[in-house]
Design a protein around this motif. Structure first.
Motif, PDB file in Angstrom:
ATOM      1  N   ASN A  73     -13.830  59.607  71.967  1.00 52.58           N
ATOM      2  CA  ASN A  73     -15.208  59.540  72.447  1.00 52.58           C
ATOM      3  C   ASN A  73     -15.934  60.812  72.047  1.00 52.58           C
ATOM      4  N   GLN A  74     -17.050  60.645  71.372  1.00 53.27           N
ATOM      5  CA  GLN A  74     -17.782  61.793  70.870  1.00 53.27           C
ATOM      6  C   GLN A  74     -18.476  62.592  71.974  1.00 53.27           C
ATOM      7  N   ASP A  75     -18.569  62.006  73.183  1.00 52.40           N
ATOM      8  CA  ASP A  75     -19.243  62.724  74.258  1.00 52.40           C
ATOM      9  C   ASP A  75     -18.291  63.557  75.103  1.00 52.40           C
ATOM     10  N   LEU A  76     -17.008  63.625  74.709  1.00 53.47           N
ATOM     11  CA  LEU A  76     -16.068  64.458  75.451  1.00 53.47           C
ATOM     12  C   LEU A  76     -16.384  65.934  75.200  1.00 53.47           C
ATOM     13  N   PRO A  77     -16.384  66.750  76.243  1.00 57.14           N
ATOM     14  CA  PRO A  77     -16.666  68.183  76.067  1.00 57.14           C
ATOM     15  C   PRO A  77     -15.604  68.840  75.182  1.00 57.14           C
ATOM     16  N   PRO A  78     -16.002  69.541  74.143  1.00 51.56           N
ATOM     17  CA  PRO A  78     -15.028  70.183  73.243  1.00 51.56           C
ATOM     18  C   PRO A  78     -14.108  71.165  73.956  1.00 51.56           C
ATOM     19  N   ASN A  79     -14.624  71.896  74.970  1.00 53.08           N
ATOM     20  CA  ASN A  79     -13.769  72.864  75.664  1.00 53.08           C
ATOM     21  C   ASN A  79     -12.681  72.165  76.481  1.00 53.08           C
ATOM     22  N   VAL A  80     -12.972  70.946  76.952  1.00 50.21           N
ATOM     23  CA  VAL A  80     -11.939  70.180  77.654  1.00 50.21           C
ATOM     24  C   VAL A  80     -10.859  69.731  76.673  1.00 50.21           C
ATOM     25  N   ILE A  81     -11.289  69.245  75.510  1.00 52.07           N
ATOM     26  CA  ILE A  81     -10.329  68.810  74.488  1.00 52.07           C
ATOM     27  C   ILE A  81      -9.454  69.979  74.066  1.00 52.07           C
ATOM     28  N   GLU A  82     -10.064  71.137  73.897  1.00 46.01           N
ATOM     29  CA  GLU A  82      -9.301  72.333  73.509  1.00 46.01           C
ATOM     30  C   GLU A  82      -8.250  72.660  74.570  1.00 46.01           C
ATOM     31  N   HIS A  83      -8.618  72.519  75.826  1.00 39.50           N
ATOM     32  CA  HIS A  83      -7.662  72.761  76.914  1.00 39.50           C
ATOM     33  C   HIS A  83      -6.526  71.737  76.871  1.00 39.50           C
ATOM     34  N   LEU A  84      -6.861  70.473  76.641  1.00 33.76           N
ATOM     35  CA  LEU A  84      -5.842  69.419  76.597  1.00 33.76           C
ATOM     36  C   LEU A  84      -4.880  69.625  75.430  1.00 33.76           C
ATOM     37  N   MET A  85      -5.377  70.166  74.338  1.00 34.43           N
ATOM     38  CA  MET A  85      -4.524  70.394  73.171  1.00 34.43           C
ATOM     39  C   MET A  85      -3.480  71.481  73.426  1.00 34.43           C
ATOM     40  N   LYS A 105     -13.048  67.124  87.157  1.00 33.51           N
ATOM     41  CA  LYS A 105     -14.044  68.121  86.777  1.00 33.51           C
ATOM     42  C   LYS A 105     -13.331  69.222  86.010  1.00 33.51           C
ATOM     43  N   HIS A 106     -14.081  69.882  85.152  1.00 33.15           N
ATOM     44  CA  HIS A 106     -13.519  70.955  84.330  1.00 33.15           C
ATOM     45  C   HIS A 106     -14.190  72.269  84.699  1.00 33.15           C
ATOM     46  N   THR A 107     -13.356  73.271  84.926  1.00 23.46           N
ATOM     47  CA  THR A 107     -13.865  74.606  85.226  1.00 23.46           C
ATOM     48  C   THR A 107     -13.241  75.589  84.249  1.00 23.46           C
ATOM     49  N   ALA A 108     -14.051  76.143  83.369  1.00 21.77           N
ATOM     50  CA  ALA A 108     -13.548  77.078  82.365  1.00 21.77           C
ATOM     51  C   ALA A 108     -13.135  78.392  83.025  1.00 21.77           C
ATOM     52  N   GLY A 109     -12.235  79.099  82.368  1.00 20.80           N
ATOM     53  CA  GLY A 109     -11.830  80.412  82.851  1.00 20.80           C
ATOM     54  C   GLY A 109     -10.790  80.384  83.948  1.00 20.80           C
ATOM     55  N   ARG A 110     -10.094  79.252  84.098  1.00 23.43           N
ATOM     56  CA  ARG A 110      -9.058  79.165  85.134  1.00 23.43           C
ATOM     57  C   ARG A 110      -7.666  79.091  84.514  1.00 23.43           C
ATOM     58  N   GLY A 111      -7.538  79.621  83.318  1.00 25.47           N
ATOM     59  CA  GLY A 111      -6.242  79.608  82.652  1.00 25.47           C
ATOM     60  C   GLY A 111      -5.770  78.199  82.369  1.00 25.47           C
ATOM     61  N   LYS A 112      -4.577  77.873  82.850  1.00 28.19           N
ATOM     62  CA  LYS A 112      -3.999  76.544  82.625  1.00 28.19           C
ATOM     63  C   LYS A 112      -4.477  75.506  83.637  1.00 28.19           C
ATOM     64  N   ARG A 113      -5.183  75.937  84.692  1.00 23.68           N
ATOM     65  CA  ARG A 113      -5.615  75.019  85.752  1.00 23.68           C
ATOM     66  C   ARG A 113      -7.108  74.715  85.647  1.00 23.68           C
ATOM     67  N   GLN A 114      -7.550  74.298  84.498  1.00 28.19           N
ATOM     68  CA  GLN A 114      -8.976  74.075  84.289  1.00 28.19           C
ATOM     69  C   GLN A 114      -9.452  72.718  84.808  1.00 28.19           C
ATOM     70  N   LEU A 115      -8.536  71.758  84.952  1.00 26.28           N
ATOM     71  CA  LEU A 115      -8.914  70.432  85.433  1.00 26.28           C
ATOM     72  C   LEU A 115      -8.523  70.275  86.895  1.00 26.28           C
ATOM     73  N   ASP A 116      -9.427  69.683  87.660  1.00 30.12           N
ATOM     74  CA  ASP A 116      -9.153  69.397  89.063  1.00 30.12           C
ATOM     75  C   ASP A 116      -9.964  68.161  89.445  1.00 30.12           C
ATOM     76  N   PHE A 117      -9.726  67.638  90.637  1.00 32.21           N
ATOM     77  CA  PHE A 117     -10.446  66.448  91.071  1.00 32.21           C
ATOM     78  C   PHE A 117     -11.867  66.814  91.468  1.00 32.21           C
ATOM     79  N   ALA A 118     -12.797  65.958  91.060  1.00 33.69           N
ATOM     80  CA  ALA A 118     -14.215  66.259  91.243  1.00 33.69           C
ATOM     81  C   ALA A 118     -14.649  66.156  92.699  1.00 33.69           C
ATOM     82  N   SER A 119     -14.043  65.275  93.474  1.00 38.80           N
ATOM     83  CA  SER A 119     -14.436  65.073  94.864  1.00 38.80           C
ATOM     84  C   SER A 119     -13.381  65.634  95.813  1.00 38.80           C
ATOM     85  N   THR A 120     -13.850  66.165  96.933  1.00 43.44           N
ATOM     86  CA  THR A 120     -12.933  66.692  97.944  1.00 43.44           C
ATOM     87  C   THR A 120     -12.145  65.574  98.630  1.00 43.44           C
ATOM     88  N   ILE A 121     -12.584  64.343  98.452  1.00 42.31           N
ATOM     89  CA  ILE A 121     -11.845  63.211  99.012  1.00 42.31           C
ATOM     90  C   ILE A 121     -10.427  63.177  98.456  1.00 42.31           C
TER      91      ILE A 121
END
Length: 205
Positions: A73-85, A105-121
């Motif tokens: 998908n061309q709309d994927l954030p490049p920094n997320v793809i870079e993290h996944l790689m 959700k993606h939060t840059a600058g968290r080392g290896k833990r850049q992905l987390d769940f978007a909702s507190t639920i």
């Protein structure tokens, strides 16, 4: 059998043969196309990552376009793809993210833990397991509701006209919610798998 019956049989046999041949050729062409696409993906990925390794200060535009091309998908954030790689299974991680990104959700600058769940639920494992269980149970219930009128007709609890009228209402609604809830279940489970894999690698880093 007379000549007409033999001709009809021959016609049916030829139709079945050509139908099977056409289907086989279509399947083979599809598989060959997938194989070719995978080869092209491999060639591009190898070329891009070699270039990235040899020239770390790559221009931001080229770097962004390169990572965008890695994802389907061309709309994927490049920094997320870079993290996944950077994860242990980048192909699986990318597929999981493409499927479940609505939950993440993606939060840059968290080392290896850049992905987390978007909702507190979904903030705890227990909540995520509970909600995913609700999804699958809801899908099963909706599927049962969709075909309940015909089940009741089979055991002779309702008449055929009533079954037809009821299924006209309950079947589309039940199937719709079954598909939606099953999709949400699969997306949530893939998000859980991706975040778990990421955090395990972060802990062992």
């Amino acid at each position: 059998m007379d000549i007409d019956q033999w001709l009809k049989l021959a016609h049916l046999a030829l139709t079945a043969f050509f139908g099977a041949t056409t289907a086989w050729l279509g399947i083979r062409q599809y598989l060959d196309g997938n194989k070719t696409a995978r080869r092209e993906e491999y060639k591009f990925a190898k070329l891009f990552f070699d270039e990235l390794k040899q020239h770390p200060p790559m221009h931001a535009y080229a770097r962004k376009k390169g990572f965008q091309a890695i994802g389907r998908n061309q709309d994927l954030p490049p920094n997320v793809i870079e993290h996944l790689m950077d994860l242990r299974d980048p192909v699986g991680a990318l597929q999981d993210y493409e499927s479940s990104r609505a939950y993440l959700k993606h939060t840059a600058g968290r080392g290896k833990r850049q992905l987390d769940f978007a909702s507190t639920i979904f903030s705890t494992d227990r909540r995520r397991e509970f909600i995913s269980t609700l999804y699958i149970l809801g899908a099963i219930f909706s599927y049962i509701v969709a075909f309940t009128p015909w089940f009741l007709k089979t055991i002779e609890k309702i008449s055929t006209p009533v079954a037809i009228s009821a299924s006209a209402v309950f079947s589309p609604i039940g199937i719709f919610f079954a598909v939606i809830l099953l999709r949400e279940f699969l997306q949530l489970r893939r998000a859980m798998r991706l975040v778990k894999m990421q955090n395990q690698e972060a802990d062992s880093w």
